[in-house]
Write an enzyme that holds these catalytic residues in place. Structure first.
Site, PDB file in Angstrom:
ATOM      1  N   LYS A 145      48.936  49.935  41.563  1.00 18.34           N
ATOM      2  CA  LYS A 145      49.267  50.463  43.079  1.00 18.34           C
ATOM      3  C   LYS A 145      49.970  49.501  43.811  1.00 18.34           C
ATOM      4  CE  LYS A 145      47.238  53.557  46.395  1.00 18.34           C
ATOM      5  NZ  LYS A 145      45.732  54.124  46.812  1.00 18.34           N
ATOM      6  N   SER A 151      46.412  59.623  47.332  1.00 20.02           N
ATOM      7  CA  SER A 151      47.100  58.225  47.337  1.00 20.02           C
ATOM      8  C   SER A 151      47.621  57.604  46.229  1.00 20.02           C
ATOM      9  CB  SER A 151      46.120  57.234  48.384  1.00 20.02           C
ATOM     10  OG  SER A 151      46.782  56.004  48.323  1.00 20.02           O
ATOM     11  N   SER A 193      41.120  58.830  46.533  1.00 24.34           N
ATOM     12  CA  SER A 193      42.570  58.610  46.269  1.00 24.34           C
ATOM     13  C   SER A 193      42.554  58.147  44.674  1.00 24.34           C
ATOM     14  CB  SER A 193      42.984  57.477  47.321  1.00 24.34           C
ATOM     15  OG  SER A 193      43.505  58.109  48.309  1.00 24.34           O
TER      16      SER A 193
END
Length: 550
Positions: free
Chosen positions: A91, A180, A204
């Site tokens: 990420k 997210s 998330s």
């Protein structure tokens, strides 16, 4: 391609496990260079072209040379272990070496070109084990503090960032990817890497894992270091694996977990980190007591019915279901405002600390106040896709202005917050609601080993408690389900074939037990491959295509 390699069945990269890929590398059926090329080609097919899923924000410019070096190392010295030469995605809030050529920006141009001092601790651990970071996955900008946390009437969708655009689930065109770590979930769903990492403050990891039909482990806060990760909250943030199977997720967690002097909370871990691969037992549910907080379930009829059917699966596997086993403080959990106060204060404190430790920030954004100023000056420029494709329909409606203000408003709320008595009271309320009178009270009252819920319902208690969650695939929306869009634009929050998951919840540092339960359920149901992504979203490139070019 060697004669030997041409005579073996190569793994299908849509579903290939890390163990399967490592076996092929060890046996010489293919190389890490070929594997990296295949994954990069798959990203190229569907990320910005074709269905334009926007799952990957950028790729590693030296991934192939790193793969070649690891191939040479394997020949000369042997492999480092199960992650040697395995391509992963991280990420875009997880720092990687600046000299590698990738950015760490949380999806914002404010940090483009910023120089991090080192790999994030978890990334360093994986790199040492031989993993190759082939790219950064897209996310809700600032991990949601400028997306879902700051959305106005649903107008700023999850999975949207200034740099990366709008991420879409591959299970229906223009489908909402959920929360997210959306890019990591989407990438895993269709095989854009062997494994991925996400981060979670509130849902998330598990939410996009659920929506994209993969496995996500949200560890206990303190099991995996957050050093080098762009933060929201030091009390709630945690880093975890998102993969296609419980086995792959457990394997990555093995290498990520452990104490780190740069993250003080990890120094309070209880003893040695267990080998999570030893938790992979098909009989793990035999004799387990699982509780269902029935009054916390507030889903669509389809999800509730599928969840209820799953209870019979657990019983068949030897588990005892306690239903209902409600949280004593259910209504308070659902209505408390303490979390917002904690996150507002933590974001200001923790982000300022992260920014202050950067070696260089070309934009000059070294504080939250500077970030607000940067964002306001660029308000007419950083309206991300798909919104800027056609703004004519919004002219004169004040919608653009309202949406842009919504994207900055949470920053301002955080900047105005203070570490004061109200903050400490909110923090104490969180721990009381989530731990003492929440998860721990429920486990004790009903003598439970774990709690199970539809993934959509599970994030609040564990977020404020800092406790673990594991989400595994449970089912799919039927073909005749009503399309429900978020407008503008039409991003479907409900659509035919959209996946949903089930979570296993426990007390602090109960990951080993939860992994066992999740694995037993996964192996008994094999939900993931009951439905694939829609045709255009499935990359075509396989290892054989790369090897035939040589």
């Amino acid at each position: 391609m060697s004669f030997e390699a041409s005579c073996v069945a190569l793994p299908d990269l849509y579903e290939a496990s890390i163990v399967e890929l490592q076996d092929g590398l060890v046996k010489g059926h293919f190389t890490s260079v070929q594997l990296v090329k295949a994954y990069l080609n798959r990203i190229e097919e569907v990320n910005l072209k074709g269905p334009a899923l926007h799952a990957v924000i950028e790729t590693n410019p030296i991934a192939l040379s790193q793969a070649a070096a690891l191939d040479d190392e394997r020949k000369d010295k042997g492999g480092r272990g199960p992650l040697h030469g395995i391509p992963l995605l991280l990420k875009d809030n997880i720092a990687t070496l600046h000299e590698e050529g990738m950015n760490t920006t949380a999806g914002s141009y404010a940090l483009l070109g910023s120089v991090v001092p080192r790999d994030a601790f978890a990334a360093a651990q994986l790199r040492e084990a031989g993993a190759i970071f082939i790219g950064k996955s897209n996310l809700s900008e600032w991990s949601g503090m400028r997306g879902e946390w700051g959305r106005m009437k649903g107008q700023v969708p999850n999975g949207l960032s200034e740099r990366g655009g709008q991420t879409f689930s591959p299970y229906y065109p223009n489908a909402h990817p959920s929360s997210s770590s959306s890019g990591s979930g989407v990438a895993m769903a269709i095989g854009l890497a062997a494994g991925s990492l996400g981060s979670e403050t509130h849902g998330s990891i598990v939410s996009p894992s659920s929506r994209n039909n993969v496995v996500g482990i949200k560890p206990t806060v303190g099991l995996v270091s957050r050093s080098g990760v762009i933060p929201i909250s030091s009390h709630q943030d945690t880093l975890g694996p998102m993969c296609r199977s419980v086995t792959d997720a457990a394997l990555l967690l093995n290498f990520m977990a452990g104490p780190d002097p740069r993250d003080e909370v990890t120094l309070r871990q209880p003893g040695l980190v267990p080998d999570y691969m030893k938790a992979l037992d098909k009989n793990a549910l035999k004799g387990a007591r699982l509780g269902v907080p029935r009054s916390f379930i507030r889903n669509t009829k389809v999800i509730q019915e599928t969840f209820n059917s799953a209870l019979d699966v657990f019983r068949a596997l030897g588990a005892e279901i306690v239903d209902p086993a409600d949280f004593p403080d259910t209504e308070e959990l659902l209505t408390s405002k303490a979390e917002k106060r904690v996150l507002d204060v933590d974001f200001k404190v923790d982000l300022n600390k992260y920014l202050s430790e950067l070696v260089d920030v070309p934009t000059g954004v070294k504080t939250l106040a500077a970030l607000i100023e940067f964002s306001e000056k660029r308000a007419d420029l950083n309206f991300p896709p798909p919104f800027y494709n056609d703004q004519s329909q919004y002219v004169g409606s004040n919608l653009i202005r309202d949406m842009l203000l919504a994207r900055i408003s949470r920053f301002k709320q955080s900047e105005a917050s203070q570490v004061d008595d109200a903050y400490f009271s909110a923090l104490a309320e969180e721990f009381d609601l989530g731990r003492t009178r929440g998860i721990d009270a429920t486990l004790a009252q009903f003598n439970l080993d774990a709690i199970i819920l539809p993934t959509e319902n599970a994030s609040t208690p564990t977020a404020i408690a800092g406790y673990p969650l594991i989400s595994v695939p449970l089912g799919f929306q039927p073909d005749d389900v009503e399309l429900l869009p978020v407008t503008p634009p039409s991003i479907y929050t409900q659509a035919p074939g959209l996946p949903f998951g089930i979570v296993f919840m426990g007390t602090a540092y109960s990951e080993f037990k939860l992994i066992g339960y999740a694995y037993a359920f996964e192996q008994a149901t094999h939900v993931r491959l009951q439905r694939k992504a829609y045709e255009d979203a499935i990359p075509r490139t396989q290892l054989t295509d790369i090897m035939s070019q040589l």
